[in-house]
Design a protein around this motif. Sequence first.
Motif, short mmCIF file in Angstrom:
data_model
loop_
_atom_site.label_atom_id
_atom_site.label_comp_id
_atom_site.label_asym_id
_atom_site.label_seq_id
_atom_site.Cartn_x
_atom_site.Cartn_y
_atom_site.Cartn_z
N ALA A 27 0.83 -1.22 0.00
CA ALA A 27 0.00 0.00 0.00
C ALA A 27 0.86 1.26 0.00
CB ALA A 27 -0.93 0.00 1.21
N THR A 28 2.03 1.20 0.62
CA THR A 28 2.90 2.37 0.70
C THR A 28 4.01 2.35 -0.36
OG1 THR A 28 4.32 1.29 2.35
CG2 THR A 28 2.50 2.66 3.17
N GLY A 29 4.02 1.34 -1.20
CA GLY A 29 5.02 1.27 -2.26
C GLY A 29 6.40 0.85 -1.79
N GLN A 30 6.48 0.20 -0.64
CA GLN A 30 7.77 -0.22 -0.07
C GLN A 30 7.85 -1.75 -0.07
OE1 GLN A 30 8.91 2.00 3.56
NE2 GLN A 30 6.93 3.02 3.30
N GLN A 31 7.80 -2.36 -1.27
CA GLN A 31 7.76 -3.81 -1.37
C GLN A 31 8.98 -4.49 -0.77
OE1 GLN A 31 6.59 -1.73 -3.63
NE2 GLN A 31 4.94 -2.62 -4.81
N TRP A 32 10.09 -3.78 -0.62
CA TRP A 32 11.26 -4.38 0.00
C TRP A 32 10.96 -4.78 1.44
CZ3 TRP A 32 13.29 -2.14 4.33
CH2 TRP A 32 12.94 -0.82 4.57
N VAL A 33 10.01 -4.09 2.10
CA VAL A 33 9.62 -4.46 3.46
C VAL A 33 8.88 -5.80 3.44
CG1 VAL A 33 8.25 -3.79 5.48
CG2 VAL A 33 9.54 -2.07 4.22
N ALA A 34 8.07 -6.02 2.41
CA ALA A 34 7.37 -7.31 2.28
C ALA A 34 8.39 -8.43 2.16
CB ALA A 34 6.44 -7.29 1.06
N PHE A 35 9.43 -8.20 1.38
CA PHE A 35 10.46 -9.22 1.23
C PHE A 35 11.20 -9.47 2.55
CE2 PHE A 35 14.79 -10.58 0.07
CZ PHE A 35 14.46 -11.78 -0.55
N GLU A 36 11.51 -8.39 3.25
CA GLU A 36 12.19 -8.55 4.54
C GLU A 36 11.31 -9.31 5.54
OE1 GLU A 36 14.71 -6.03 7.86
OE2 GLU A 36 14.00 -5.02 6.07
N ALA A 37 10.03 -8.99 5.59
CA ALA A 37 9.11 -9.71 6.48
C ALA A 37 9.06 -11.19 6.12
CB ALA A 37 7.71 -9.09 6.40
N ALA A 38 9.03 -11.48 4.83
CA ALA A 38 8.98 -12.88 4.39
C ALA A 38 10.24 -13.63 4.78
CB ALA A 38 8.78 -12.95 2.88
N THR A 39 11.39 -13.00 4.63
CA THR A 39 12.65 -13.69 4.97
C THR A 39 12.79 -13.88 6.48
OG1 THR A 39 13.89 -11.61 4.89
CG2 THR A 39 13.88 -12.96 2.90
N ILE A 40 12.24 -12.95 7.25
CA ILE A 40 12.27 -13.10 8.71
C ILE A 40 11.48 -14.34 9.13
CG2 ILE A 40 11.43 -12.10 10.88
CD1 ILE A 40 12.09 -9.33 9.67
N CYS A 41 10.33 -14.55 8.49
CA CYS A 41 9.40 -15.60 8.90
C CYS A 41 9.56 -16.93 8.18
CB CYS A 41 7.97 -15.12 8.70
SG CYS A 41 7.58 -13.65 9.64
N TYR A 42 10.30 -16.96 7.10
CA TYR A 42 10.37 -18.14 6.23
C TYR A 42 10.77 -19.41 6.98
CZ TYR A 42 11.72 -21.08 2.29
OH TYR A 42 11.83 -22.11 1.41
N ALA A 43 11.88 -19.39 7.68
CA ALA A 43 12.37 -20.60 8.36
C ALA A 43 11.40 -21.07 9.44
CB ALA A 43 13.75 -20.34 8.96
N TYR A 44 10.83 -20.14 10.19
CA TYR A 44 9.90 -20.50 11.26
C TYR A 44 8.71 -21.28 10.70
CZ TYR A 44 6.53 -20.07 15.04
OH TYR A 44 5.61 -20.34 16.02
N TRP A 45 8.09 -20.75 9.64
CA TRP A 45 6.90 -21.39 9.08
C TRP A 45 7.24 -22.71 8.39
CZ3 TRP A 45 1.84 -20.12 9.75
CH2 TRP A 45 1.59 -18.90 10.40
N GLN A 46 8.38 -22.78 7.72
CA GLN A 46 8.76 -24.01 7.04
C GLN A 46 9.07 -25.13 8.05
OE1 GLN A 46 7.41 -23.43 4.05
NE2 GLN A 46 9.02 -24.72 3.26
N ASP A 47 9.73 -24.80 9.13
CA ASP A 47 10.07 -25.80 10.14
C ASP A 47 8.84 -26.37 10.84
OD1 ASP A 47 12.70 -25.40 9.54
OD2 ASP A 47 13.14 -24.19 11.33
N ARG A 48 7.77 -25.61 10.88
CA ARG A 48 6.58 -26.02 11.64
C ARG A 48 5.36 -26.30 10.76
NH1 ARG A 48 9.86 -22.76 14.03
NH2 ARG A 48 10.31 -22.89 16.25
#
Length: 183
Positions: A27-48
Amino acid sequence: LSVYLRLLRQCPGDALALSMAIDLSFATGQQWVAFEAATICYAYWQDRRQLLSGYTIGASWIAVGLAAGGRFAAAEALVQQSNSFASSVIDLEGCGGIAAWAMALVLDHEGRVAEGISTLKGYDGVRRFEAAALLQSDSRLMGYGGRWALDREGQFKREESGILPTSSFASSPAVRRGRNILR
């Protein structure tokens, strides 16, 4: 957005914070934040993934974030994994619309117009649209569908539309850090 990223670093399993960070970044045009959020959470969600009842929605949001950061192959694989997991259990989370948005980002960037149109039409497409009411992702999907229909007819010129490919965010610091996480 920085508050959501701090929250996700403390609790990467917080699906609401993940969805808000990604949706607000678009919504704010800062898609790099979406990528950072995804990389923060990726391992947690995949492991569980076998343990979390909301895995499909978390994986779908992560796929949107990965696609925003230019990791299209990883995003597509995660959507397919999420969809196969959802079909093996009763998908009460309703992640279809979010997964369709992630796939729309991938298919649009790669110019796979025919595949994009077939993804959003017919019985499966209707099911995706019905599940897409969360945070106006149904409007996003309609936008992709309309653009693909024009593109198929040769009436859409990306250069003239002012739409930049999401790979333009590849130079952000979050994207550079995220590349190492996902290898």
